[in-house]
Motif scaffolding. Sequence first.
Motif, PDB file in Angstrom:
ATOM      1  N   ASN A 152       0.811  -1.207   0.000  1.00  0.00           N
ATOM      2  CA  ASN A 152       0.000   0.000   0.000  1.00  0.00           C
ATOM      3  C   ASN A 152       0.850   1.265   0.000  1.00  0.00           C
ATOM      4  O   ASN A 152       1.499   1.579   0.986  1.00  0.00           O
ATOM      5  N   HIS A 153       0.857   1.973  -1.110  1.00  0.00           N
ATOM      6  CA  HIS A 153       1.578   3.250  -1.239  1.00  0.00           C
ATOM      7  C   HIS A 153       3.005   3.195  -0.692  1.00  0.00           C
ATOM      8  O   HIS A 153       3.387   4.032   0.121  1.00  0.00           O
ATOM      9  N   VAL A 154       3.757   2.214  -1.120  1.00  0.00           N
ATOM     10  CA  VAL A 154       5.108   2.070  -0.589  1.00  0.00           C
ATOM     11  C   VAL A 154       6.102   2.925  -1.377  1.00  0.00           C
ATOM     12  O   VAL A 154       6.133   2.904  -2.607  1.00  0.00           O
ATOM     13  N   ASN A 155       6.883   3.691  -0.628  1.00  0.00           N
ATOM     14  CA  ASN A 155       7.994   4.459  -1.193  1.00  0.00           C
ATOM     15  C   ASN A 155       9.257   4.003  -0.502  1.00  0.00           C
ATOM     16  O   ASN A 155       9.228   3.687   0.680  1.00  0.00           O
ATOM     17  N   TYR A 156      10.341   3.973  -1.246  1.00  0.00           N
ATOM     18  CA  TYR A 156      11.609   3.670  -0.590  1.00  0.00           C
ATOM     19  C   TYR A 156      12.703   4.542  -1.184  1.00  0.00           C
ATOM     20  O   TYR A 156      12.858   4.627  -2.398  1.00  0.00           O
ATOM     21  N   ILE A 157      13.441   5.184  -0.290  1.00  0.00           N
ATOM     22  CA  ILE A 157      14.530   6.062  -0.738  1.00  0.00           C
ATOM     23  C   ILE A 157      15.846   5.472  -0.280  1.00  0.00           C
ATOM     24  O   ILE A 157      16.032   5.193   0.904  1.00  0.00           O
ATOM     25  N   TYR A 158      16.745   5.254  -1.225  1.00  0.00           N
ATOM     26  CA  TYR A 158      18.058   4.711  -0.895  1.00  0.00           C
ATOM     27  C   TYR A 158      18.945   5.780  -0.270  1.00  0.00           C
ATOM     28  O   TYR A 158      18.913   6.928  -0.700  1.00  0.00           O
ATOM     29  N   GLU A 159      19.730   5.367   0.731  1.00  0.00           N
ATOM     30  CA  GLU A 159      20.685   6.279   1.366  1.00  0.00           C
ATOM     31  C   GLU A 159      20.026   7.607   1.740  1.00  0.00           C
ATOM     32  O   GLU A 159      20.524   8.674   1.402  1.00  0.00           O
ATOM     33  N   GLU A 160      18.898   7.495   2.410  1.00  0.00           N
ATOM     34  CA  GLU A 160      18.204   8.695   2.838  1.00  0.00           C
ATOM     35  C   GLU A 160      19.133   9.538   3.717  1.00  0.00           C
ATOM     36  O   GLU A 160      20.018   9.015   4.370  1.00  0.00           O
ATOM     37  N   ASP A 161      18.907  10.833   3.707  1.00  0.00           N
ATOM     38  CA  ASP A 161      19.693  11.773   4.518  1.00  0.00           C
ATOM     39  C   ASP A 161      21.139  11.914   4.067  1.00  0.00           C
ATOM     40  O   ASP A 161      21.965  12.441   4.797  1.00  0.00           O
ATOM     41  N   THR A 162      21.496  11.420   2.899  1.00  0.00           N
ATOM     42  CA  THR A 162      22.835  11.681   2.400  1.00  0.00           C
ATOM     43  C   THR A 162      22.709  12.355   1.037  1.00  0.00           C
ATOM     44  O   THR A 162      21.615  12.453   0.482  1.00  0.00           O
ATOM     45  N   MET A 219      23.653  11.142  -1.589  1.00  0.00           N
ATOM     46  CA  MET A 219      23.414  10.138  -2.624  1.00  0.00           C
ATOM     47  C   MET A 219      21.959   9.683  -2.671  1.00  0.00           C
ATOM     48  O   MET A 219      21.634   8.756  -3.396  1.00  0.00           O
ATOM     49  N   ALA A 220      21.079  10.287  -1.871  1.00  0.00           N
ATOM     50  CA  ALA A 220      19.696   9.825  -1.777  1.00  0.00           C
ATOM     51  C   ALA A 220      19.024   9.812  -3.142  1.00  0.00           C
ATOM     52  O   ALA A 220      19.134  10.756  -3.915  1.00  0.00           O
ATOM     53  N   HIS A 221      18.372   8.705  -3.455  1.00  0.00           N
ATOM     54  CA  HIS A 221      17.579   8.647  -4.682  1.00  0.00           C
ATOM     55  C   HIS A 221      16.457   7.637  -4.468  1.00  0.00           C
ATOM     56  O   HIS A 221      16.635   6.642  -3.781  1.00  0.00           O
ATOM     57  N   PRO A 222      15.286   7.923  -5.052  1.00  0.00           N
ATOM     58  CA  PRO A 222      14.158   7.022  -4.805  1.00  0.00           C
ATOM     59  C   PRO A 222      14.326   5.713  -5.564  1.00  0.00           C
ATOM     60  O   PRO A 222      14.686   5.714  -6.739  1.00  0.00           O
ATOM     61  N   ALA A 223      14.092   4.593  -4.875  1.00  0.00           N
ATOM     62  CA  ALA A 223      14.173   3.288  -5.524  1.00  0.00           C
ATOM     63  C   ALA A 223      12.772   2.768  -5.823  1.00  0.00           C
ATOM     64  O   ALA A 223      12.565   2.059  -6.801  1.00  0.00           O
ATOM     65  N   LEU A 224      11.816   3.116  -4.978  1.00  0.00           N
ATOM     66  CA  LEU A 224      10.433   2.716  -5.205  1.00  0.00           C
ATOM     67  C   LEU A 224       9.554   3.947  -5.032  1.00  0.00           C
ATOM     68  O   LEU A 224       9.728   4.717  -4.089  1.00  0.00           O
ATOM     69  N   ILE A 225       8.628   4.140  -5.965  1.00  0.00           N
ATOM     70  CA  ILE A 225       7.751   5.305  -5.900  1.00  0.00           C
ATOM     71  C   ILE A 225       6.304   4.841  -5.930  1.00  0.00           C
ATOM     72  O   ILE A 225       5.845   4.285  -6.925  1.00  0.00           O
ATOM     73  N   HIS A 257      13.955  -3.728 -15.966  1.00  0.00           N
ATOM     74  CA  HIS A 257      15.347  -3.557 -16.363  1.00  0.00           C
ATOM     75  C   HIS A 257      16.193  -3.452 -15.096  1.00  0.00           C
ATOM     76  O   HIS A 257      15.669  -3.148 -14.026  1.00  0.00           O
ATOM     77  N   THR A 258      17.506  -3.667 -15.212  1.00  0.00           N
ATOM     78  CA  THR A 258      18.399  -3.530 -14.066  1.00  0.00           C
ATOM     79  C   THR A 258      18.206  -2.139 -13.439  1.00  0.00           C
ATOM     80  O   THR A 258      18.196  -1.147 -14.152  1.00  0.00           O
ATOM     81  N   GLY A 259      18.031  -2.100 -12.141  1.00  0.00           N
ATOM     82  CA  GLY A 259      17.876  -0.820 -11.457  1.00  0.00           C
ATOM     83  C   GLY A 259      16.453  -0.294 -11.461  1.00  0.00           C
ATOM     84  O   GLY A 259      16.207   0.841 -11.078  1.00  0.00           O
ATOM     85  N   SER A 260      15.499  -1.129 -11.877  1.00  0.00           N
ATOM     86  CA  SER A 260      14.115  -0.664 -11.912  1.00  0.00           C
ATOM     87  C   SER A 260      13.446  -0.770 -10.548  1.00  0.00           C
ATOM     88  O   SER A 260      12.334  -0.304 -10.356  1.00  0.00           O
ATOM     89  N   GLY A 261      14.116  -1.395  -9.597  1.00  0.00           N
ATOM     90  CA  GLY A 261      13.564  -1.475  -8.243  1.00  0.00           C
ATOM     91  C   GLY A 261      12.937  -2.814  -7.915  1.00  0.00           C
ATOM     92  O   GLY A 261      12.383  -2.977  -6.834  1.00  0.00           O
ATOM     93  N   LYS A 262      13.062  -3.804  -8.824  1.00  0.00           N
ATOM     94  CA  LYS A 262      12.385  -5.080  -8.542  1.00  0.00           C
ATOM     95  C   LYS A 262      13.011  -5.832  -7.373  1.00  0.00           C
ATOM     96  O   LYS A 262      12.278  -6.363  -6.522  1.00  0.00           O
ATOM     97  N   ASN A 275       9.348  -0.064 -13.843  1.00  0.00           N
ATOM     98  CA  ASN A 275      10.211   0.829 -14.594  1.00  0.00           C
ATOM     99  C   ASN A 275      10.537   2.044 -13.741  1.00  0.00           C
ATOM    100  O   ASN A 275       9.649   2.747 -13.295  1.00  0.00           O
ATOM    101  N   LYS A 276      11.817   2.284 -13.509  1.00  0.00           N
ATOM    102  CA  LYS A 276      12.293   3.428 -12.723  1.00  0.00           C
ATOM    103  C   LYS A 276      11.553   3.573 -11.392  1.00  0.00           C
ATOM    104  O   LYS A 276      11.106   4.661 -11.035  1.00  0.00           O
ATOM    105  N   GLY A 277      11.388   2.465 -10.691  1.00  0.00           N
ATOM    106  CA  GLY A 277      10.794   2.526  -9.364  1.00  0.00           C
ATOM    107  C   GLY A 277       9.275   2.553  -9.330  1.00  0.00           C
ATOM    108  O   GLY A 277       8.689   2.643  -8.264  1.00  0.00           O
TER     109      GLY A 277
END
Lengths: 283, 268
Positions: free
Chosen positions: A6-16, A18-24, A41-46, A218-220
């Motif tokens: 349910n509405h899951v978001n995940y941000i890699y390396e939060e607070d740095t 390098m932070a970037h969203p992996a799941l939107i 594709h590789t890096g799509s967040g699967k 695709n792209k998170g």
Amino acid sequence: MSIIVNHVNYIYEEDTAMAHPALIDINLQIPEGQFIGLIGHTGSGKSTLIQHLNGLIKPTSGEIFYNNQDINEPGYNKKVLRSQVGLVFQYPEHQLFETDCFKDVCFGPKNMGLPKKEVELRAYTALKQVGFEDEYFYQSPFDLSGGQKRRVAIAGVLAMKPEVLILDEPTAGLDPKGREDILRLISDLHAKMRITVILVSHSMEDVADYVDRIIVMNKGRVAFDAPPKEVFAHYRELEEMELAAPQVTYCMQDLAAAGFDVDTSVTTLEEAKKEILKAFGKC
Amino acid sequence: MLRDITLGQYYRADSVIHRLDPRVKIVATFAFIISLFIVKNFIGYLIAGLFLAVCIRLSQVPPRFIFRGMKTIFFLLIITMVFNLFLTAGEPIFTFWKFQITKEGIKLAAMMGIRLVFLITGSSLMTLTTTPNNLTDGLESLLGPLKKVRVPVHEISMMMSIALRFIPILMEETDKIMKAQMARGADFESGSIINRAKNLVPLLVPLFISAFRRANDLAMAMEARCYRGGEGRTKMKPLIYKKRDFIAYLVIVLYLVLIVVMGRILFR
């Protein structure tokens, strides 16, 4: 018995920096007994997504429910969850560590705190389920071939008797025969044991023949979530995501474009053969 | 979870200090450390501090990165200072039960504290502004003369750079295996110390195996490219001194002279 995301978001390396969203904003419902292909594709967040499903990663926001319980609620027993939602990682043979295959398969059920007899029975059944020969049971897992090692690793998760089995690229690095064997094995497990299976792959070809439903990442984000036929109809968009529809789809599309009366929605080789024969029979 | 640990702590920037030849930076760091031990008065430390501050300023590294290294030596610093404070004989200022604080003690504790802080800051500045690979290259070149006495300098530096290169890879691998075993119900976080150590077996065995496999593959790949040690080997980016490097050497010499002279003048 189902998983709800349910509405899951995940941000890699939060607070740095390098932070970037992996799941939107991921929303999914996975009912019991389905055979699902998770493609991207590789890096799509699967891979990130499946690690959420058994609580290895905690979402930055949003909830995941398993059997109507929020798995990230404090006090929820994640150890039990992990035995029910079995996750086979990519290259699972790299996690083998025991002196013989049988002991290695015992590791999972032993961690569940089961009595010794039950542990061994489960290990035996699991090794049998993956078609592992008795004579190799007490061999070091490191002496086996790649395909055999992978079977042992899958058995290691199966021995926990999961209700949901998630496999991350189970065919990566195997030869064509090994791929086919593993895929058929998974399909058999699904048919016989009636467990939910989520098969992660970046190859449509791998999953097209087996699954009931395809989720394309695709792209998170979830790009498509539909039965294979519907997903492959979007083959142009799939190409933009650096994915490809099965070759059968291309073949049928080209035949249709050349004026043959064929059904372009077929996905398996067998169906395609029938369609082509039918079309030529009419010619 | 494990990715939080960083060993190579290079801070990417394009400053004068970053562009300096790694050999200059290694020599400068050594000179700076030696100067800290020559100095015996506060004027000397003031000069050293100023020198360091200018270098930090020039390096464009944010000060919080430099002081982050201080956390790890915090306890060492406190212990050193406390010992010096209480255990130095001299003119007592303050007595409490069996402990006494002396004038000499305060002075020594302060000096030791400053010395340690400067030492760590100075060497952090070097590792923050030099990539690990450059650092090993510099060391190899500086230790070059030792080849004459059959020290395998090239091999040592090659091993060092390979080891550094593999740290992040092994970190990632550890994270992956840990998760895979957790998915099979392994528990790395609770239990007694002995149990925890036992629980590490399913992590360490696969990790060692993968390290050996990687080492083997790398050795094969190097062999396939005809690697045969340092004899006659050229570099893609050879270390060549530029004008700024000579200027830097001059600055270091001037700094050392200044420190020594100041010490002499004041303590004649």
